[in-house]
Design a protein around this motif. Structure first.
Motif, short mmCIF file in Angstrom:
data_model
loop_
_atom_site.label_atom_id
_atom_site.label_comp_id
_atom_site.label_asym_id
_atom_site.label_seq_id
_atom_site.Cartn_x
_atom_site.Cartn_y
_atom_site.Cartn_z
N GLU A 263 0.69 -1.13 0.05
CA GLU A 263 -0.08 0.05 -0.07
C GLU A 263 0.80 1.48 -0.16
O GLU A 263 0.66 2.15 -0.72
CB GLU A 263 -0.80 0.09 1.15
CG GLU A 263 -2.02 -1.14 0.98
CD GLU A 263 -2.93 -1.19 2.35
OE1 GLU A 263 -3.97 -1.69 2.40
OE2 GLU A 263 -2.57 -0.47 3.24
N GLN B 230 2.26 1.82 -3.59
CA GLN B 230 1.10 2.39 -4.17
C GLN B 230 0.84 3.79 -3.83
O GLN B 230 0.74 4.54 -4.89
CB GLN B 230 -0.08 1.66 -4.24
CG GLN B 230 -0.12 0.02 -4.94
CD GLN B 230 -1.17 -0.66 -4.38
OE1 GLN B 230 -1.99 -0.21 -4.01
NE2 GLN B 230 -1.16 -1.85 -4.76
N LYS B 231 0.85 4.27 -2.83
CA LYS B 231 0.62 5.53 -2.42
C LYS B 231 1.66 6.46 -2.88
O LYS B 231 1.48 7.52 -3.40
CB LYS B 231 0.51 5.73 -0.95
CG LYS B 231 -0.97 5.05 -0.35
CD LYS B 231 -0.80 5.03 1.00
CE LYS B 231 -2.14 4.62 1.42
NZ LYS B 231 -2.35 4.33 3.05
N GLN C 196 3.75 5.86 -5.43
CA GLN C 196 3.92 6.13 -7.04
C GLN C 196 2.76 7.00 -7.38
O GLN C 196 2.89 7.72 -8.28
CB GLN C 196 3.54 4.58 -7.49
CG GLN C 196 4.70 3.67 -7.36
CD GLN C 196 4.34 2.28 -8.10
OE1 GLN C 196 3.27 1.63 -7.80
NE2 GLN C 196 5.35 1.72 -8.87
N GLN C 197 1.48 6.97 -6.68
CA GLN C 197 0.27 7.77 -7.03
C GLN C 197 1.00 9.20 -6.81
O GLN C 197 0.49 10.04 -7.58
CB GLN C 197 -0.72 7.46 -6.22
CG GLN C 197 -1.59 6.02 -6.76
CD GLN C 197 -2.71 5.62 -5.72
OE1 GLN C 197 -2.68 6.23 -4.60
NE2 GLN C 197 -3.42 4.57 -6.20
N LEU C 198 1.56 9.61 -5.73
CA LEU C 198 1.76 10.78 -5.38
C LEU C 198 2.93 11.50 -6.32
O LEU C 198 2.73 12.55 -6.90
CB LEU C 198 2.66 10.75 -4.08
CG LEU C 198 1.60 11.14 -2.76
CD1 LEU C 198 2.33 10.87 -1.58
CD2 LEU C 198 0.64 12.36 -2.76
N ARG C 199 3.77 10.32 -6.79
CA ARG C 199 4.95 10.77 -7.75
C ARG C 199 4.17 11.05 -9.02
O ARG C 199 4.48 12.20 -9.67
CB ARG C 199 5.81 9.83 -7.93
CG ARG C 199 7.07 10.04 -8.92
CD ARG C 199 8.10 8.93 -8.93
NE ARG C 199 7.46 7.65 -9.44
CZ ARG C 199 7.28 7.51 -10.58
NH1 ARG C 199 7.47 8.15 -11.68
NH2 ARG C 199 6.70 6.06 -11.13
N LYS C 200 3.29 10.34 -9.46
CA LYS C 200 2.54 10.53 -10.85
C LYS C 200 1.78 11.68 -10.90
O LYS C 200 1.53 12.24 -11.57
CB LYS C 200 1.95 8.92 -11.22
CG LYS C 200 2.98 8.13 -11.70
CD LYS C 200 2.31 6.83 -11.73
CE LYS C 200 3.43 5.63 -12.02
NZ LYS C 200 2.61 4.22 -12.57
N LYS C 201 0.99 11.72 -9.77
CA LYS C 201 -0.06 12.64 -9.59
C LYS C 201 0.87 14.34 -9.63
O LYS C 201 0.28 15.16 -10.28
CB LYS C 201 -0.63 12.96 -8.41
CG LYS C 201 -1.58 13.84 -8.03
CD LYS C 201 -2.35 13.88 -6.74
CE LYS C 201 -2.93 15.11 -6.44
NZ LYS C 201 -3.52 15.17 -4.97
N GLU D 73 9.78 1.04 -5.63
CA GLU D 73 8.74 0.99 -6.45
C GLU D 73 8.72 -0.71 -7.04
O GLU D 73 7.49 -0.89 -7.40
CB GLU D 73 8.65 1.84 -7.64
CG GLU D 73 8.33 3.38 -7.06
CD GLU D 73 7.96 4.18 -8.02
OE1 GLU D 73 7.81 3.98 -9.24
OE2 GLU D 73 7.94 5.62 -7.78
#
Length: 95
Positions: free
Chosen positions: A16, A19-20, A22-27, A50
């Motif tokens: 988790e 994933q969080k 990665q999501q922050l990085r991509k966002k 990652e």
């Protein structure tokens, strides 16, 4: 521990977290390489995190700082100040 258990396993929590991040990085539109340069965490560490979830605590905290999420760690291992709970730890009934 069963995959249907109500209690999360360390592996689940680690996945988790990956994933969080990665999501922050991509966002934020940041590549792994740019994140490395700007956070002070090596590119290899970010890539390994990652991919496998493995990262040092120091590097994880640097990533949290970069994403302005360091405050999220203040509740980790928070000490319960409820004296009744503390008293139960020393009760003979629980031993």
């Amino acid at each position: 521990m069963s995959k249907y258990s109500a209690t999360k396993t360390p592996t689940v929590v680690m996945d988790e977290l990956v994933q969080k991040v990665q999501q922050l990085r991509k966002k934020n539109g940041v590549s792994q390489l740019e994140l490395s340069k700007r956070s002070g965490v090596s590119f290899g560490s970010i890539k390994r995190f990652e991919t496998t979830g493995q990262i040092s605590l120091e590097s994880l905290l640097k990533l949290a700082y970069f994403f302005n999420r360091l405050e999220d760690f203040t509740s980790v291992f928070q000490i319960d100040t409820n004296l009744e709970t503390v008293a139960k730890l020393f009760s003979n009934k629980t031993r």
